[in-house]
Enzyme design. Sequence first.
Site, PDB file in Angstrom:
ATOM      1  N   GLY A   9       0.545  -1.107   0.042  1.00 23.07           N
ATOM      2  CA  GLY A   9      -0.121   0.271   0.211  1.00 23.07           C
ATOM      3  C   GLY A   9       1.002   1.174   0.083  1.00 23.07           C
ATOM      4  N   THR A  10       0.568   2.405  -0.174  1.00 21.78           N
ATOM      5  CA  THR A  10       0.650   3.825  -0.087  1.00 21.78           C
ATOM      6  C   THR A  10       1.006   4.062   1.387  1.00 21.78           C
ATOM      7  OG1 THR A  10      -1.355   4.815   0.410  1.00 21.78           O
ATOM      8  CG2 THR A  10      -0.228   4.788  -1.863  1.00 21.78           C
ATOM      9  N   THR A  11       2.667   4.919   1.090  1.00 20.83           N
ATOM     10  CA  THR A  11       2.840   5.150   3.032  1.00 20.83           C
ATOM     11  C   THR A  11       2.102   5.798   3.264  1.00 20.83           C
ATOM     12  OG1 THR A  11       5.359   4.395   1.753  1.00 20.83           O
ATOM     13  CG2 THR A  11       4.986   5.661   4.056  1.00 20.83           C
ATOM     14  N   ARG A  21       0.039   9.424  -4.576  1.00 22.91           N
ATOM     15  CA  ARG A  21       0.423   8.182  -5.555  1.00 22.91           C
ATOM     16  C   ARG A  21      -0.515   8.548  -6.706  1.00 22.91           C
ATOM     17  NH1 ARG A  21       2.347   2.122  -5.232  1.00 22.91           N
ATOM     18  NH2 ARG A  21       1.694   2.005  -3.311  1.00 22.91           N
ATOM     19  N   SER A  70      -3.323   2.803   5.035  1.00 20.94           N
ATOM     20  CA  SER A  70      -2.914   1.560   3.729  1.00 20.94           C
ATOM     21  C   SER A  70      -3.091   0.086   3.650  1.00 20.94           C
ATOM     22  CB  SER A  70      -0.995   1.330   3.932  1.00 20.94           C
ATOM     23  OG  SER A  70      -0.321   1.669   3.170  1.00 20.94           O
TER      24      SER A  70
END
Lengths: 251, 251, 251, 251, 251, 251, 251
Positions: free
Chosen positions: B35-37, B54, B80
Amino acid sequence: MQPQYQMGYDRAITVFSPDGRLYQVEYAREAVKRGTTAVGIKCSEGVILLVDKRVSSRLLEPSSIEKIYKIDEHIGVASSGLVGDARLLVDRARVEAQINRVTYDESIDVESLAKKICDHMQVYTQFGGARPYGTALLIAGISEGEVRLFETDPSGTLLEYKATGIGIGRPAAMKIFEEEYDPAMTISGAVHLGLKALHAATEGKFDVGTVEIGVIETQNPVFRKMEPAEVKAFVDEVEFSPSETGADQGE
Amino acid sequence: MQPQYQMGYDRAITVFSPDGRLYQVEYAREAVKRGTTAVGIKCSEGVILLVDKRVSSRLLEPSSIEKIYKIDEHIGVASSGLVGDARLLVDRARVEAQINRVTYDESIDVESLAKKICDHMQVYTQFGGARPYGTALLIAGISEGEVRLFETDPSGTLLEYKATGIGIGRPAAMKIFEEEYDPAMTISGAVHLGLKALHAATEGKFDVGTVEIGVIETQNPVFRKMEPAEVKAFVDEVEFSPSETGADQGE
Amino acid sequence: MQPQYQMGYDRAITVFSPDGRLYQVEYAREAVKRGTTAVGIKCSEGVILLVDKRVSSRLLEPSSIEKIYKIDEHIGVASSGLVGDARLLVDRARVEAQINRVTYDESIDVESLAKKICDHMQVYTQFGGARPYGTALLIAGISEGEVRLFETDPSGTLLEYKATGIGIGRPAAMKIFEEEYDPAMTISGAVHLGLKALHAATEGKFDVGTVEIGVIETQNPVFRKMEPAEVKAFVDEVEFSPSETGADQGE
Amino acid sequence: MQPQYQMGYDRAITVFSPDGRLYQVEYAREAVKRGTTAVGIKCSEGVILLVDKRVSSRLLEPSSIEKIYKIDEHIGVASSGLVGDARLLVDRARVEAQINRVTYDESIDVESLAKKICDHMQVYTQFGGARPYGTALLIAGISEGEVRLFETDPSGTLLEYKATGIGIGRPAAMKIFEEEYDPAMTISGAVHLGLKALHAATEGKFDVGTVEIGVIETQNPVFRKMEPAEVKAFVDEVEFSPSETGADQGE
Amino acid sequence: MQPQYQMGYDRAITVFSPDGRLYQVEYAREAVKRGTTAVGIKCSEGVILLVDKRVSSRLLEPSSIEKIYKIDEHIGVASSGLVGDARLLVDRARVEAQINRVTYDESIDVESLAKKICDHMQVYTQFGGARPYGTALLIAGISEGEVRLFETDPSGTLLEYKATGIGIGRPAAMKIFEEEYDPAMTISGAVHLGLKALHAATEGKFDVGTVEIGVIETQNPVFRKMEPAEVKAFVDEVEFSPSETGADQGE
Amino acid sequence: MQPQYQMGYDRAITVFSPDGRLYQVEYAREAVKRGTTAVGIKCSEGVILLVDKRVSSRLLEPSSIEKIYKIDEHIGVASSGLVGDARLLVDRARVEAQINRVTYDESIDVESLAKKICDHMQVYTQFGGARPYGTALLIAGISEGEVRLFETDPSGTLLEYKATGIGIGRPAAMKIFEEEYDPAMTISGAVHLGLKALHAATEGKFDVGTVEIGVIETQNPVFRKMEPAEVKAFVDEVEFSPSETGADQGE
Amino acid sequence: MQPQYQMGYDRAITVFSPDGRLYQVEYAREAVKRGTTAVGIKCSEGVILLVDKRVSSRLLEPSSIEKIYKIDEHIGVASSGLVGDARLLVDRARVEAQINRVTYDESIDVESLAKKICDHMQVYTQFGGARPYGTALLIAGISEGEVRLFETDPSGTLLEYKATGIGIGRPAAMKIFEEEYDPAMTISGAVHLGLKALHAATEGKFDVGTVEIGVIETQNPVFRKMEPAEVKAFVDEVEFSPSETGADQGE
C-alpha cells in the site's frame, strides 16, 4: 497482463496469495476488461457518459442493450462487464436513492451513493460463498451544483476522475484523454472528445448507430439519455482520422 | 521477506502451520506492505498523520484518493493497504464513536476505539468464511489531554508509537524516525520530519501536490485535515537531500 | 520438537490423527512457544506474575505492549502467544468476573474463572469453522485467602502450579524453578527468582526497562501492577551470573 | 494396534470406510489409550475408582490434576484422554443430574445418566462439523441399593463392568482383574487390587503420592474422594512384587 | 466451441477464471445448446413462438412435452434446455405476473417480467450452493400496444430481438432470419418463416405433427397456443427445399 | 464382498457413483455385517427375537450388552451394528410409540412404526453433513392380532420376513431358515430353530449364557424378554450337531 | 451406456460438465436402471400399473415389497429405484393430495400432482447438500374422466405416455409396447400386454406369484390393487413364447 495459474491461491475470495493479492478480485477485473467500452467526461457545463453498445446482429433491438441507466433525477450510471451483475448494482443504486428521498426528503449526494455501492461490492471480496461483482460502473451526477464523476471496480475501490473509461477500450480512451482533455470544454466539446475516444477504443470499427449518450448539465441538473437524433447530430460533426485509432486496447 | 509456498497450511485462516503461524494473516500484511506509505508522529504540541497519495494520472481527482479520515472530533485515522477494507473499518470506527457519544454522552477514549477496531479485525483471523482485513491503520487522537498514536495490523495487534509508518515505505520512514525523532518537536518540526520520511519512502519520487496531512493539537483538540495551501507552505520549507532517500523500502 | 508434515491429519481441528492427536492444537501451542516469556510464582505472601515485553524499538510506547492484565480486584493474568487472541480472552474473563459480581453479589472464585476460560478454549478444539486460540494464560489470584496460580493452554487444559512459565523462555525458566523454588519465599524473594528466570529465558539479553510485574498479596488481596520505580528497585537488587543463562529455550 | 493411513476414509466423521469402520472414532480411542490409567472395581460393599495422576513436576499442584469428579451425591466419574473434553462431559453430567433433581425431585438413576452422556457422545460420531470426544469415562454409583460401574468410550458405547480400566494401562490392569477379581471383596480388598492394577499399568513406576481414590459404599451411598492420608494408609499396606508388573500396556 | 478442461476454474460458480470468465455459466449455456430448438418472431401484427418438440416415440403423448407456456393473458414463453429448470422459471414468472395483478390491479409489463426472471437467474451465477439454470427462455408479449420479444440465458442477460432462436438449432435458424426477416410480415408470413427456420434447424428431419405455435396479436393481445389443426394448415402451406436445410446447427 | 476403493465416489452420501450406487450406504451395511448376530422368527403362536451377545470377558456385566429392547407393550426390537446408533434409533422408536398413544389414544401399528424409523434412516442417505446409520433392526410385534417381523437396513429399506437374521452370522442363519423354517412351529419350536441358527452363525462358538430372547405371543400380545432361567431351559433342550455349523458367515 | 470417470465434473449436483451435463442426475438415473421393472399402460377402459417384485427368498413376505402405492382415491403410483427414496416421494404425494382435498374440497388433478412431485425432485438437482432422488415413478390416474399416465425421473422431467416402463427391464418392455400397443385394448388386453412386457423384461425368469397389478377404470375411477387371485387368473391366461424374451434389458 493476464495472470498465470497461481498455485491455488486464486480459487477463493477468502484466500490471500503469499504476496498479499486477491486473485479472484483481479480476475473479476478481467471480466470488466472484456466488456464494452464506456467513457465519462466532466466539462465546464456538466458531465457526460458515452457507451458503444456493440450491436452484433440486425435482429437485435439496440434499445435492449442498456449500458446507461438513470439512477435518480440527478445521477446516471454507465456499466461495463457482466450484464446481469450491472443490472443488480443499478437496482441497488436506485433503491438507495429512493431510501434517501424517503428518509431525509432530499436527493442523495452523488458521493454517498457511490460509497454505498462500493461498500456493497467490497463485501463480495471478503466473504466466501459468493464471487465478486464482475462489473465496473461510471457514476455521474451533480450534487449541490458540484459535478461528480466516480469510477468503481470489483474491489470496491472508489475514485473520482475528470475523464475516464472502463471496459476493453479503456487504454485507448485514456490515451486520448491524457492528451486532449480540457476541463473548460463545453458539453458539445466533451461529446466530441468522447466519440473520439470510443472510436479509438474500437480500433475504428465504430458503429455510429449504437452509441448511447447520457448527460447532466449544471444549468438543469437532470440526468437524461440523449435522443438518437441528438446523438446522430454529434456524430455527424466529428471526423475521425486514421491516426486517432488506438492500437493497444486489446489487453 | 515474502513467504514461500507452504504445503497448504497457508490456504485458510482456520489452520495453523506446524510452527504455529497463521500464513493468511501474514499474507494480509503483505497487502499492507504494497500500500501507499502513511506516517504518524507525536510531538510536544499534538500528533500528525501524513500520507503520499501517489496520484498516477492528471485525470484523477486527488481529493477522491482519501487516505486520512476524520473519525470523531478528537480522532483521525490514516490507512494503507486495500482501499475498500479501509473504508469499511473507518465506517465502523465512526459508528463506534457515535455509539459512545449517544450511550455515555461523551467522546470515546482513543485507546478504547483502537481496541474495538482491533477486536473486530481479530475475529477475521480466527473464524473461517472470510479473509483477514488487508489493511493497517494509524489512529491518532487526544483523550483527556493525552496525545495518542496507535498502529493496527491485519492480526488485530495494537501498538502505540511515538512515530511510525505503514505501507510500502515503512522501512525507509522508520529509519528516518529512529535517527531523528525528538519528542520535543513542534507540530511544524514534526511535519518537516514526516515529509522527510515520505520523501525517503518514495525514493525521492515525491509528489508535493498529493501529500495529505491530518493534525490534532493539544491546545485545540480537534482533528482536521490541513488545507492544500497549508501543506504546500510546509513542503516549500523542506529541502530534500539525495542522501535522505531510503533504499530498502521495496520489501 | 516441531512436528513434521502429517499427511493431512493436521489441517483441521475436527480431525484426529491415527495416533489420536489433534495437530492443530499442537500447532497452536507452537504459537505460544514463539511468544514472549511470562512467569508466575506463588510464595508465602501471595503470588506474582512477571513478563519481559521485548520492546524492539525506541519509537514504541512500552505501555502499549500489555502482557499483564487486571481481571478483577483479586485476579490478574499474564499472556503469551497471539496478542489479539489474548485480548479477546482477557475481555471474556473480565465479563465473566462482572457477571459473577452482578449475579451472586460476590467476587468470582479464581478456579471457577479459570475453568470458564478453559471451557471456552476447548470449544475451539472440537468444532470446525474456527481455529484454536494461539495463546496461553497464567491466571493468578486469591480466593478466600487461598493463593492460586493457574496455567491454561490452547487445548483448554487447566493446571495449577507453584511456579511456572509460558512462551519462548519456558524451558529455561522451569529449569531455574525446579532447582531454586521455595514456597517459603517472600514476595521480594519471588520477584528475585522471577527476574532470574526471565534473565535465563532471554539468554541474558535482558532489558530491565521492559519488565512488567503484577502482584497480589494475602495481606491485601488486590491485584496490582507494580510501578516502574518499584520494578527497577527489584531489578537493581539482582545480580545475574552468566551461568544462570539457559541455553535450551529455543525449542 | 495403531491404524495405518487409510486412503482418506479416515478424515471425517461423516464417512464410513469400505469395511464399515469409522476411523475418526477409532482415532479418538487412540487419544484415550494415550491417557493416564483409571480403574474401577465393584465389590461387596460398593464400588471404587482409582487413578494415577502422573504428576510430572514438583512445581505442579497435584490437586489441580483432577481425574475423579463427583457428579451427584451418589455418582462419581473417573476420566482418561483429553482433559478439556473430560471437563465438558463432567459439566454436562452434573447438569443432567441437577435437571433430574429439579424435574422429578429425586436423584438420577446411574444408568440413565450414563446413557444420556453416551447419547451426547454418539452425536459427535454421526454429524460433521465437530470431532468425537477424545475421552473415556468410568461412571460409578449406587441407585436403589444397586452398585453400578459403567464405561463409556468415544463411540458412545456403554458397557457395565465388574472391574475395568481405561487409558494407557488398561491392558495391564485388565490382566490383573481377569486373574484376581473376586466380587466378594471388601472395599479394602478392592483398593488393594486397584493399586496392584495401577502399579502394573505403570510398569512399576508407581507414584504413591499421586494416586486418587473415589469410593461409594452401599451402607452410606454418598460418593467421596478419599483423603490423602486414607489413600496413603492403603498404599502402605500393599507390597508390589516385580512379577505383578504388566509388560504390554504400551499399546 | 466446447470448452476444454480449465484447471479447476470451472468447478464452482463462485470462482472467476484468470481471464475473467465464469465457466459454470458457460457450461450451463451448453445445456441450452443441447435443447430442442425454439424460435420467436416479431411481425407487423404481433409476435409468435414456435418449437419443435422432438417426440421420440409413438408411445409418448405429445401434449406432455410442453415447451410453450402461457404466463399471463398477454405473455407467453418458449423454453429450451433442462426441462425441470424451465418449469420452475415458468412457475416463478406466473407468480410474478399474479403478484403484479394483485398489487397494482394491472397486468405486468413484459419487460418488467423479463427483468425479474433474469434477476432471479443472475443470483444463481453469483452465490455458491447451487448451480445456474440450464435453460433459456423466449418471452413474448404485448404491453400497451407494443410488441416485445425477449431472450434470456443462464447468465441472466436480457436482450430483445426482432427474431431469434434458442437450443440446438439456433445457428441454422439465425442464418435464415438474418437473410429473410422482414418486420412488415403478417402473422402468417412469420409462421412460414418460423417453420422454415425449424426445418433448417432440424436438418430436414422435421416432424410436422409436433410443432407447437404460440401467438399474440396486436388486435387482440391475448396469448394463445394454436390448435393442432391451425398449425397443420400452416405447415401444409410451406414447401421445404433441400437447400434451406442448415448444416451447422450441431455446434 | 467388500467393495474396493471407488475413485472418490464413495466419500460422501450426497454423491452417486457412475453406476448409480451410494457407496456410503453400502459401507454402512458393512458395519452391520460386522455386528453380532440377531435373528427373528415368526411362528404360529407369535414372533421371537434371539441375539448372541458375544460377552468377551468375565468382568463384563452381560446385562449391559443390550441388543433386544422393548419399544412399546406390543413391540420389541433387536439390533446389530454400531451400538450407539442402535440406542438412538430405539429411543426414537419409543418416542414415536408414545406420541401415537398420546395423540390417538391407541398403540401404534407395528408397520407404521417401522416405516417411521426407516423414513428417518433414509434422510441420512440423502443429505450431507452426517453419515448413514451403521445399524440394522429387527422389529417384531403384534397389531390387531397380526404377527409382524420387519427388517430395516442403513438405506431405510423396509422388508417383512417370516424368519431372518442380521449381523455377522446372517448368511449361516438364513441357510438354516431356508432349509428348516416352518410357519406352523410353536414358540418353543421357533426358539429351538433360532438357537440352531445362532449356533451356526457363531461357528459353534456358542455361549449359552449370553443368549438373549425376546418374545411376543398372540395369546398375550405383550413383548417381554425371557428370564435367564427360561432361556437356559430352552438351550438345554437343544443338541447341536457339528454339521449345523455354518462356514460362510465370515463375509 | 454407463458413463466413465468424468474428471471430477460428476462429483456434485451443483456443477455442470463442460458439455452442459449434470452427471449426478445421470448417475441417479442409473440407480433407476438397476431397479425392478414397472410398466404402465393406458387403454380404452382405464390405466394399469404392473410390477415384478423379484422376491428373492421364500422367507420374505411378498406383501412387504411394496412397489405400487395408492396415493388418493383416483391416483396410483409404481416406483423403481431406491426403495427409501420412493417411500418418501409417495408420502409427499399423499400429503399433497390431502392438502388439495382440505384446501379446495376436491380431489387433486393427476397432472397437478405429478408436477408438484417433479418440482420437488428438481430442487435436488440444483442445490447442494443433498443428492438427487434415485427413483422414477409411474403416476396413473383419472381426472374429470381423462385417463392419465405420467413418468417422472430423477431430473424432475415429466412426460405422459400411452404405455411405458421404468427399471432394469425398460428397454425390453418398450420394444414390446412399440410393436404391440393398441389404445383400443380393454383392461384385460392391457394386463396381457403388461405381463408379456414384464416377462420379456426379466428374460423369462418370470415369477407369477410376485406380480403386482394396480388398476383404475373410467367406469369406476377408484385406484385399487388387484387381489392375488385376480392377478393369478390373468397370468394363467397368458402363454409366453421364448421369442418374446428381450435380450437387451441389461443396460
